[in-house]
Every structure is written in C-alpha cells, then in structure tokens.
Design a protein around this motif. Sequence first.
Motif, PDB file in Angstrom:
ATOM      1  N   TRP A  82     -10.357  -9.224   1.784  1.00  0.00           N
ATOM      2  CA  TRP A  82     -10.343 -10.151   0.255  1.00  0.00           C
ATOM      3  C   TRP A  82     -10.402 -11.953   0.995  1.00  0.00           C
ATOM      4  N   GLN A 137      -4.583   3.688 -10.851  1.00  0.00           N
ATOM      5  CA  GLN A 137      -5.623   2.633 -10.409  1.00  0.00           C
ATOM      6  C   GLN A 137      -5.277   1.396 -10.426  1.00  0.00           C
ATOM      7  N   ASP A 193      -6.226  -2.029  -9.625  1.00  0.00           N
ATOM      8  CA  ASP A 193      -7.402  -3.189  -9.180  1.00  0.00           C
ATOM      9  C   ASP A 193      -6.757  -4.153  -9.906  1.00  0.00           C
ATOM     10  N   SER A 229      -2.890   4.191  -6.130  1.00  0.00           N
ATOM     11  CA  SER A 229      -4.167   3.399  -5.044  1.00  0.00           C
ATOM     12  C   SER A 229      -4.468   1.946  -5.617  1.00  0.00           C
ATOM     13  N   ILE A 230      -4.321   0.979  -5.100  1.00  0.00           N
ATOM     14  CA  ILE A 230      -4.853  -0.292  -4.977  1.00  0.00           C
ATOM     15  C   ILE A 230      -6.211  -0.942  -4.580  1.00  0.00           C
ATOM     16  N   THR A 231      -7.323  -1.908  -4.799  1.00  0.00           N
ATOM     17  CA  THR A 231      -8.247  -2.101  -3.829  1.00  0.00           C
ATOM     18  C   THR A 231      -7.281  -3.295  -3.408  1.00  0.00           C
ATOM     19  N   GLY A 232      -8.718  -4.114  -2.866  1.00  0.00           N
ATOM     20  CA  GLY A 232      -7.807  -4.719  -1.224  1.00  0.00           C
ATOM     21  C   GLY A 232      -7.715  -6.256  -2.206  1.00  0.00           C
ATOM     22  N   GLU A 233      -8.432  -6.602  -3.257  1.00  0.00           N
ATOM     23  CA  GLU A 233      -8.907  -7.594  -4.116  1.00  0.00           C
ATOM     24  C   GLU A 233      -6.667  -7.707  -4.509  1.00  0.00           C
ATOM     25  N   ARG A 281       1.174  -1.298   0.329  1.00  0.00           N
ATOM     26  CA  ARG A 281      -0.217  -0.336   0.225  1.00  0.00           C
ATOM     27  C   ARG A 281       1.418   0.803   0.134  1.00  0.00           C
TER      28      ARG A 281
END
Length: 321
Positions: A262, A178, A180, A144-148, A135
């Motif tokens: 996740w 971004q 994902d 930014s990075i998603t949990g998955e 993170r």
Amino acid sequence: MEDAPVRLVVGDEGLLVERAVTASVAAARRRDPDLEVRTLRTSEITAGLLAELVSPSLFAEARVVVLEAAQDANAEVTTVLVDYAKAPTEGVSLVVVHAGGAKGKALVDGLKKAGAAVTEAAKLQKYDQRVEFVRTEVRLAGGSITGEALGLLLDAVGSDLRELASASSQLVSDSAGQVDAEAVRRFHRGRAEVTGFAVAERAVTGDRAGALEALRWALDTGVAHVLVADALADAVRTIARVSAAGRGDPYRMASELKMPPWKVKKAQGQARGWDGPGLTRAMSLVADVNADVKGAAADPSYALERATVELAALAGHARRR
C-alpha cells in the motif's frame, strides 16, 4: 495456551507479557478453578521462600506462582528455579517472566534446557511485525482489514500495541467486521488527521492549504515537532526510492523495496511529476527542517511551517509541468 507446569515468558512488551501470564493462569484454572495465584518480584524472594512456594501444600491445594522480573534472580534462586523445572510438583504451576537480554540469561538457558514451555513477548520493533499483529487482532475479533486501512491505522495510532489492539477491536465492531480505509478515517476523524503523516501526505502532493491546516492542528494538539519533521522526511525519501525503482507492480516492488504494497502504491501516485532535481531540493529541505526542530532554529513551529509551504510549492510545481 496449553497448561504447562513451568512457563517462561521472555520479553518486555507489556501487553504481550500480560496476555501470556493471563493465559497461563487461565489454562491452570481450567484444571482447578479454585487454585491460588501468587505474584512476586524475583528480586524480593529468597531461595528458601521460593522452595516453599513450589512445594506441595499440606492440603494438596493447587496454585500458580508468577515470578516477575526474573532477570534479577540471584544465583541461589536461579538454581532452585532450574531444578524445579526439571521435576515440577503436581498441582503447582510456575510462570517465570524474564525481560530478555543478557542479564539473567543463564536462567533463561537453564529453564529452556529443563523443558519449560516458552512464550516470546519481545517488543515488535519492525513495521511488518506490527502489521501482522493488527491483522491477527482483527481476525480474532471476527473481522478482516484491507492493506490501505492497515497503513492508515498504523499511521494514526503508532506502535503502541495496547492502542492498536483496542482500535482493532473497536473498528471490527463499528464496521460489521469489514475494516476498510474509510472505516479507519471515520473512527480516527480528528486523530489520524493530526499526525505528521497527514501533514506530509498533503505537502508532497502540493496541497498547501491542507498541509498547513493539518500542521497547525497537529501542533495545537501536542504532536511533537520532531515527529512532523520525521514524517516529512519519510514521505520525501519514500517517493525518491519508489521513483528510482521505476514503474511496476506494487506487490513485486514492495518485496524489492522492503515496503508494504500500500505504501508503494501511494508513493507511486504521489511521485507523479517529481523529477530528480525536484527531489534533490526536497531532500535538502527536509534535512534542514530536521536540524531546525532539533535545536538549529529559534522557532521550530515557524521552521516547520516554512518547510511545509516550500515542500508543497515544489510538489505543486512538479505537478504543473
């Protein structure tokens, strides 16, 4: 990092140690761009040479002295280092790198008591620590990075911080900031899919063909048999734990189960149809294959293939009920 006359770097995580030393030198260079940098192994210096290195130069030239493997310092060198930390010389910065642990602990304690600035650089043993590391890397790269996506990246890359740092930076660059799950899959196409986790994910959802394809690809590219077996066992154990906890909010359950949200959410989907007897058989199956790949079977590849087929069949039966 602020400029400090004496900085103690404690830990054995190579990337974090290198960053701490580099940052210390950079901070000193902001004070004097022309300073000299001397890097030596502590075991190779004497107390007399060290005293000379940290003494004011005849021409008042600034310098940084980096001492590596300070846990190997003898008693005389330890005394000089601690005494210097109590009254450092203007224009001379000292960076002491200690691997941590019990060896040479008197030096660590002495430098801390003398007022040295401390940077921790221990290995990130816990999963949550590596999550936070990624993170931070992504944020520092401007993204930014998603949990998955975090979960997929850690599954694909593993625990090597250098690789995680490199992948984080590249993903931010390739995805306009971004990051994902799809961005990770694109970036690691051909890599994320050959890990033991990919084999396990397909097997526990009943995808026999996909699991076998991933297994053969993994073995062909050199993934160790034991890593695939461990991934199968982890997937089954996770489903069992999440199933036993019942339905609920993944974020609340994550805290109770000590898993990332996740992973709980994924296991909830994978658990559909599994019951107690099926999970008991699956647990026995993955325990057997773990023993097989560690020497109990003559052909560990065949043992993994058989276990993958049987696990996928159990999952398929569970989902058809």
